[in-house]
Design an enzyme around this catalytic site. Structure first.
Site, mmCIF file in Angstrom:
data_model
loop_
_atom_site.group_PDB
_atom_site.id
_atom_site.type_symbol
_atom_site.label_atom_id
_atom_site.label_comp_id
_atom_site.label_asym_id
_atom_site.label_seq_id
_atom_site.Cartn_x
_atom_site.Cartn_y
_atom_site.Cartn_z
ATOM 1 N N GLY A 1 89.284 30.578 -18.961
ATOM 2 C CA GLY A 1 87.944 30.001 -18.970
ATOM 3 C C GLY A 1 87.977 28.546 -19.420
ATOM 4 O O GLY A 1 88.279 27.641 -18.642
ATOM 5 N N ASN B 1 88.271 30.121 -14.447
ATOM 6 C CA ASN B 1 86.859 30.503 -14.340
ATOM 7 C C ASN B 1 86.022 29.460 -15.066
ATOM 8 O O ASN B 1 85.996 29.426 -16.291
ATOM 9 C CB ASN B 1 86.678 31.893 -14.972
ATOM 10 C CG ASN B 1 85.217 32.297 -15.075
ATOM 11 O OD1 ASN B 1 84.352 31.708 -14.450
ATOM 12 N ND2 ASN B 1 84.951 33.325 -15.887
ATOM 13 N N TRP B 2 85.366 28.622 -14.288
ATOM 14 C CA TRP B 2 84.591 27.530 -14.903
ATOM 15 C C TRP B 2 83.264 27.996 -15.482
ATOM 16 O O TRP B 2 82.600 27.232 -16.187
ATOM 17 C CB TRP B 2 84.320 26.444 -13.863
ATOM 18 C CG TRP B 2 85.522 25.624 -13.518
ATOM 19 C CD1 TRP B 2 86.825 25.867 -13.883
ATOM 20 C CD2 TRP B 2 85.540 24.405 -12.753
ATOM 21 N NE1 TRP B 2 87.649 24.890 -13.384
ATOM 22 C CE2 TRP B 2 86.889 23.979 -12.684
ATOM 23 C CE3 TRP B 2 84.568 23.652 -12.113
ATOM 24 C CZ2 TRP B 2 87.272 22.824 -12.007
ATOM 25 C CZ3 TRP B 2 84.948 22.499 -11.445
ATOM 26 C CH2 TRP B 2 86.279 22.092 -11.391
ATOM 27 N N LYS B 3 82.843 29.203 -15.140
ATOM 28 C CA LYS B 3 81.526 29.683 -15.598
ATOM 29 C C LYS B 3 80.454 28.671 -15.173
ATOM 30 O O LYS B 3 80.555 28.093 -14.105
ATOM 31 C CB LYS B 3 81.550 29.949 -17.106
ATOM 32 C CG LYS B 3 82.777 30.797 -17.488
ATOM 33 C CD LYS B 3 82.754 31.301 -18.883
ATOM 34 C CE LYS B 3 84.046 32.107 -19.117
ATOM 35 N NZ LYS B 3 84.041 32.805 -20.378
ATOM 36 N N HIS C 1 82.735 40.468 -14.435
ATOM 37 C CA HIS C 1 83.029 39.722 -15.665
ATOM 38 C C HIS C 1 82.104 40.232 -16.780
ATOM 39 O O HIS C 1 80.941 40.568 -16.539
ATOM 40 C CB HIS C 1 82.824 38.221 -15.435
ATOM 41 C CG HIS C 1 83.355 37.405 -16.562
ATOM 42 N ND1 HIS C 1 82.661 37.244 -17.740
ATOM 43 C CD2 HIS C 1 84.519 36.736 -16.712
ATOM 44 C CE1 HIS C 1 83.386 36.498 -18.563
ATOM 45 N NE2 HIS C 1 84.516 36.174 -17.957
ATOM 46 N N GLU D 1 90.211 41.513 -19.871
ATOM 47 C CA GLU D 1 89.568 40.498 -20.703
ATOM 48 C C GLU D 1 88.838 41.172 -21.862
ATOM 49 O O GLU D 1 87.662 41.550 -21.731
ATOM 50 C CB GLU D 1 88.557 39.696 -19.879
ATOM 51 C CG GLU D 1 89.186 38.928 -18.730
ATOM 52 C CD GLU D 1 88.392 37.675 -18.403
ATOM 53 O OE1 GLU D 1 88.984 36.597 -18.427
ATOM 54 O OE2 GLU D 1 87.178 37.771 -18.162
#
Ligand code: PGA
Length: 250
Positions: free
Chosen positions: A233, A9-11, A94, A166
């Site tokens: 992440g 998850n690169w955000k 998320h 998470e």
């Protein structure tokens, strides 16, 4: 056998140049057949992924979607658009979306339903805050988050994607949950589904751990019996560390 997933998850990080370098490194790397690799870049780079990832084993998707198929929703994207760009997966719920965009369980459930309706595989994110853990409410909070989604899409819908546990206190903090803590909560998650469908819970539900996963701690986390991979992440931004984490799931 449940096939492991390692997802990145690169955000809101990256650039065209970095995404291209990443795609090239992934395309050239030897991948283990028993691990599914999924990358969630910013949606701006989905087309770049579609054009530059040349390995069967690498899939990609978006970090969010709107619950409606189309309409006057400025700034949002639909599941259909994600699929149109070649995406197969989508993150839903998320904790950063829940916190910054006030997404509640009902909205998360509606988004999961919208994803499934267009053939996307949703990764449903659940997790408690530090205050909830300290108040001994973690199990109840996480089970409640999951039950709302289960009520909306049923066990068959849930297992078409995956669940990511998470803990909010572990995201971006460098303080991962201990493997035993992750294993305990993954057991709670599997049991929440087992009440409705024991066979699907045991054989098909994949529960990923997310929160400060690194190449150093991944193997210990992934070797827990109820941990079926990870949602990564910060350590997913460079192909080298992402691939090292994927190797730990093999
Ligand atoms: P992190 O993020 O690995 O940087 O802690 C995980 C996530 O939020 O998905």
């Amino acid at each position: 056998m449940r096939r492991s997933i390692v997802a990145g998850n690169w955000k809101m990080h990256g650039s065209q140049e970095q995404a291209l370098r990443f795609c090239e490194a992934l395309s050239a790397a030897p991948l283990a057949a028993e691990v599914e690799l999924v990358v969630f870049p910013p949606v701006a780079y989905l087309g770049l992924f579609a054009a530059n990832v040349s390995q069967e084993g690498v899939q990609f998707g978006a970090q969010d979607l709107h619950p409606s198929p189309e309409g006057a929703h400025t700034g949002d994207i639909s599941g259909e658009m994600i699929a149109d760009l070649g995406g197969r997966w989508v993150l839903v719920g998320h904790s950063e979306r829940r916190r910054e965009h006030r997404e509640d369980d009902a909205l998360v459930a509606a988004k999961v339903r919208a994803a499934l309706a267009v053939g996307l595989k949703p990764i449903v994110c659940v997790g408690e805050t530090l205050a909830q853990r300290r108040a001994d409410a973690a199990n109840a909070v996480v089970a409640d988050q999951l039950r709302t989604v289960l009520d909306a899409v049923g066990p068959e819908g849930l297992v078409r994607g995956a669940v990511a546990y998470e803990p909010v206190w572990a995201i971006g903090t460098g303080a991962s949950a201990a493997p035993e803590q992750a294993e305990a909560m993954h057991g709670v998650i599997r049991q929440t589904l087992a009440v409705r469908d024991a066979a699907l819970a045991e054989e098909q539900l994949r529960v990923l751990y997310g929160g400060s996963v690194t190449a150093d701690n991944a193997a210990d986390l992934f070797h827990q019996p109820n941990v079926d991979g990870g949602l990564v992440g910060g350590a997913s931004l460079e192909a080298e560390s992402f691939l090292a984490i994927a190797a730990a799931a093999g």
